[in-house]
Design a protein around this motif. Structure first.
Motif, PDB file in Angstrom:
ATOM      1  N   ILE A  88      78.401  21.747  50.257  1.00  0.00           N
ATOM      2  CA  ILE A  88      77.007  21.378  50.114  1.00  0.00           C
ATOM      3  C   ILE A  88      76.958  19.986  49.522  1.00  0.00           C
ATOM      4  N   ARG A  89      76.187  19.160  50.156  1.00  0.00           N
ATOM      5  CA  ARG A  89      76.113  17.775  49.741  1.00  0.00           C
ATOM      6  C   ARG A  89      75.314  17.634  48.443  1.00  0.00           C
ATOM      7  N   SER A  90      75.395  16.472  47.837  1.00  0.00           N
ATOM      8  CA  SER A  90      74.728  16.231  46.569  1.00  0.00           C
ATOM      9  C   SER A  90      73.219  16.356  46.704  1.00  0.00           C
ATOM     10  N   ASN A  91      72.567  16.566  45.586  1.00  0.00           N
ATOM     11  CA  ASN A  91      71.120  16.682  45.527  1.00  0.00           C
ATOM     12  C   ASN A  91      70.563  17.765  46.446  1.00  0.00           C
ATOM     13  N   GLY A  92      71.325  18.881  46.541  1.00  0.00           N
ATOM     14  CA  GLY A  92      70.854  20.029  47.310  1.00  0.00           C
ATOM     15  C   GLY A  92      70.705  19.769  48.786  1.00  0.00           C
ATOM     16  N   GLY A  93      71.544  18.901  49.303  1.00  0.00           N
ATOM     17  CA  GLY A  93      71.406  18.478  50.672  1.00  0.00           C
ATOM     18  C   GLY A  93      72.016  19.403  51.698  1.00  0.00           C
ATOM     19  N   SER A  94      72.538  18.839  52.706  1.00  0.00           N
ATOM     20  CA  SER A  94      73.028  19.586  53.858  1.00  0.00           C
ATOM     21  C   SER A  94      74.216  20.474  53.510  1.00  0.00           C
ATOM     22  N   THR A  95      74.326  21.538  54.276  1.00  0.00           N
ATOM     23  CA  THR A  95      75.443  22.467  54.120  1.00  0.00           C
ATOM     24  C   THR A  95      76.277  22.509  55.396  1.00  0.00           C
ATOM     25  N   TYR A  96      77.549  22.788  55.222  1.00  0.00           N
ATOM     26  CA  TYR A  96      78.474  22.815  56.346  1.00  0.00           C
ATOM     27  C   TYR A  96      79.430  23.996  56.158  1.00  0.00           C
ATOM     28  N   TYR A  97      79.802  24.613  57.283  1.00  0.00           N
ATOM     29  CA  TYR A  97      80.651  25.796  57.227  1.00  0.00           C
ATOM     30  C   TYR A  97      81.727  25.721  58.297  1.00  0.00           C
ATOM     31  N   THR A  98      82.861  26.315  57.991  1.00  0.00           N
ATOM     32  CA  THR A  98      83.831  26.508  59.049  1.00  0.00           C
ATOM     33  C   THR A  98      83.313  27.597  59.985  1.00  0.00           C
ATOM     34  N   ASP A  99      83.686  27.527  61.237  1.00  0.00           N
ATOM     35  CA  ASP A  99      83.106  28.421  62.246  1.00  0.00           C
ATOM     36  C   ASP A  99      83.293  29.898  61.903  1.00  0.00           C
ATOM     37  N   SER A 100      84.416  30.251  61.312  1.00  0.00           N
ATOM     38  CA  SER A 100      84.719  31.659  61.092  1.00  0.00           C
ATOM     39  C   SER A 100      83.827  32.328  60.043  1.00  0.00           C
ATOM     40  N   VAL A 101      83.091  31.548  59.270  1.00  0.00           N
ATOM     41  CA  VAL A 101      82.232  32.138  58.245  1.00  0.00           C
ATOM     42  C   VAL A 101      80.754  31.902  58.508  1.00  0.00           C
ATOM     43  N   LYS A 102      80.426  31.162  59.525  1.00  0.00           N
ATOM     44  CA  LYS A 102      79.022  30.888  59.828  1.00  0.00           C
ATOM     45  C   LYS A 102      78.275  32.195  60.080  1.00  0.00           C
ATOM     46  N   GLY A 103      77.110  32.295  59.465  1.00  0.00           N
ATOM     47  CA  GLY A 103      76.314  33.500  59.609  1.00  0.00           C
ATOM     48  C   GLY A 103      76.680  34.597  58.631  1.00  0.00           C
ATOM     49  N   ARG A 104      77.793  34.440  57.937  1.00  0.00           N
ATOM     50  CA  ARG A 104      78.217  35.461  56.951  1.00  0.00           C
ATOM     51  C   ARG A 104      78.223  34.902  55.528  1.00  0.00           C
ATOM     52  N   PHE A 105      78.592  33.644  55.373  1.00  0.00           N
ATOM     53  CA  PHE A 105      78.681  33.015  54.052  1.00  0.00           C
ATOM     54  C   PHE A 105      77.538  32.020  53.882  1.00  0.00           C
ATOM     55  N   THR A 106      77.083  31.889  52.643  1.00  0.00           N
ATOM     56  CA  THR A 106      76.052  30.917  52.311  1.00  0.00           C
ATOM     57  C   THR A 106      76.443  30.181  51.033  1.00  0.00           C
ATOM     58  N   ILE A 107      76.470  28.874  51.126  1.00  0.00           N
ATOM     59  CA  ILE A 107      76.742  28.059  49.945  1.00  0.00           C
ATOM     60  C   ILE A 107      75.413  27.543  49.402  1.00  0.00           C
ATOM     61  N   SER A 108      75.301  27.529  48.085  1.00  0.00           N
ATOM     62  CA  SER A 108      74.089  27.023  47.450  1.00  0.00           C
ATOM     63  C   SER A 108      74.476  26.426  46.105  1.00  0.00           C
ATOM     64  N   ARG A 109      73.542  25.725  45.524  1.00  0.00           N
ATOM     65  CA  ARG A 109      73.807  25.116  44.232  1.00  0.00           C
ATOM     66  C   ARG A 109      72.571  25.173  43.353  1.00  0.00           C
ATOM     67  N   ASP A 110      72.798  25.253  42.071  1.00  0.00           N
ATOM     68  CA  ASP A 110      71.734  25.196  41.078  1.00  0.00           C
ATOM     69  C   ASP A 110      72.094  24.032  40.157  1.00  0.00           C
ATOM     70  N   ASN A 111      71.477  22.904  40.382  1.00  0.00           N
ATOM     71  CA  ASN A 111      71.830  21.716  39.604  1.00  0.00           C
ATOM     72  C   ASN A 111      71.455  21.857  38.131  1.00  0.00           C
ATOM     73  N   ALA A 112      70.454  22.651  37.832  1.00  0.00           N
ATOM     74  CA  ALA A 112      70.061  22.857  36.432  1.00  0.00           C
ATOM     75  C   ALA A 112      71.130  23.630  35.673  1.00  0.00           C
ATOM     76  N   LYS A 113      71.888  24.444  36.399  1.00  0.00           N
ATOM     77  CA  LYS A 113      72.941  25.237  35.781  1.00  0.00           C
ATOM     78  C   LYS A 113      74.332  24.675  36.050  1.00  0.00           C
ATOM     79  N   ASN A 114      74.390  23.550  36.738  1.00  0.00           N
ATOM     80  CA  ASN A 114      75.693  22.954  37.079  1.00  0.00           C
ATOM     81  C   ASN A 114      76.611  23.951  37.776  1.00  0.00           C
ATOM     82  N   THR A 115      76.049  24.682  38.700  1.00  0.00           N
ATOM     83  CA  THR A 115      76.809  25.751  39.336  1.00  0.00           C
ATOM     84  C   THR A 115      76.610  25.735  40.846  1.00  0.00           C
TER      85      THR A 115
END
Length: 125
Positions: free
Chosen positions: A50-77
Motif C-alpha cells: 500500500i502506497r503512502s498516504n493511504g494510496g493505491s494497493t497492489y497484490y500478487t495474483d495468487s492472493v487477489k480477492g482473498r487478501f486485503t492490505i490497509s493502513r491506519d496512519n494514526a496508529k502507525n500500523t
C-alpha cells in the motif's frame, strides 16, 4: 523505522487471519508498506503493498480477492486481512517499509529498506 509484525498462527484451510505490522517513528504515512512471504528453499515473495498516504494497493495474483492490505496512519500500523486461506499460503510473513520506492520496484524485496521480524502463518488442509 522499526517494524513489529504479529498475528500469525495456525488456521484451517478456508479460514482467516489478520496480520498487523506496527511501525515506530513519526513519518509512517510517508512510507510505502509491503507484505512479503517466505517459504524455505524459495525466494521471498511479494504479497501486497500500500502506497503512502493511504494510496493505491497492489497484490500478487495468487492472493487477489482473498487478501486485503490497509493502513491506519494514526496508529502507525499496516494490516493484512487474509481470507479463504489455502495451504499454499503457509509461510513466514514479513512486513517491509520504504520511503522512496518507485512503482516499478514495489514487488522487489531488495528495494525495501526496513523489515520486520516475520510472523509464521500455517494453513492446514
Amino acid at each position: 523505522v522499526q517494524l513489529q509484525a504479529s498475528g500469525g498462527g495456525l488456521v484451517q484451510a478456508g479460514g482467516s487471519l489478520r496480520l498487523s505490522c506496527a511501525a515506530s517513528g513519526r513519518t509512517f504515512s510517508s512510507y510505502t508498506m509491503g507484505w512479503f512471504r517466505h517459504v524455505p528453499g524459495k525466494e521471498r515473495e511479494f504479497v501486497a503493498c500500500i502506497r503512502s498516504n493511504g494510496g493505491s494497493t497492489y497484490y500478487t495474483d495468487s492472493v487477489k480477492g482473498r487478501f486485503t492490505i490497509s493502513r491506519d496512519n494514526a496508529k502507525n500500523t499496516v494490516y493484512l486481512q487474509m481470507n479463504s486461506l489455502k495451504p499454499e499460503d503457509t509461510a513466514v510473513y514479513f512486513c517491509a517499509a520504504d520511503r522512496g520506492i518507485i512503482l516499478s520496484s514495489i514487488t522487489k524485496a531488495d528495494e525495501y529498506d526496513y523489515w520486520g521480524q516475520g510472523t509464521l502463518v500455517t494453513v492446514s488442509s
